[in-house]
Design a protein around this motif. Structure first.
Motif: not given
Length: 142
Positions: A58-59, A64-66, A68-73, A130-133
């Motif tokens: 997702l990141v 970038p504005e989204l 925090s909300s997308l990763t929390a969901a 953890d994961a990276w992208g």
């Protein structure tokens, strides 16, 4: 005339059944608890790893504005699939290699405390994944 199996001592009749039941309870209860605990820990670890992978994706692709909300969901959904409730906004850490611009590498860490069965709230397991992208290199830099 005596019984073919031999004489039975007085007071010993039926004690084998009591010993079998007592031994079964003493051995079976901890074994069942161990299995329940291992299932809970494995589910939490699977959820943390999957949530980190999904959050990194997702990141890498979202605005970038989204983030925090997308990763929390994504974290809440991954843990809900395992029957666990986690606050996704507190469980996610996003670290960029440089400035979180296009082509930059990002590491997402998910760390969540999970309560174990029949234990008080403070005693539990911390699942971590953890994961990276790589942030989409063709995205416009804000």
């Amino acid at each position: 005339m005596s019984c073919p199996a031999g004489p039975v001592a007085r007071g010993e009749r039926g004690s084998a059944l009591v010993e079998l039941l007592g031994g079964t309870i003493v051995l079976l209860v901890p074994l069942v608890y161990l299995v329940l605990t291992l299932v809970q820990v494995q589910g939490a670890q699977l959820a943390a790893t999957g949530a980190a992978r999904d959050a990194a994706r997702l990141v890498a692709t979202a605005d970038p504005e989204l983030w925090s909300s997308l990763t929390a969901a994504a974290v809440e959904l991954a843990f809900a699939d395992q029957g666990l409730v986690v606050d996704g906004s507190r469980a996610v850490t996003i670290v960029c290699q440089r400035d979180c611009g296009p082509g930059d590498r990002v590491v997402v860490t998910v760390r969540a405390a999970v309560a174990l069965p029949f234990l008080p709230e403070g005693a539990g397991y911390t699942a971590e994944g953890d994961a990276w992208g790589t942030i989409d290199p063709h995205r416009e830099h804000p």
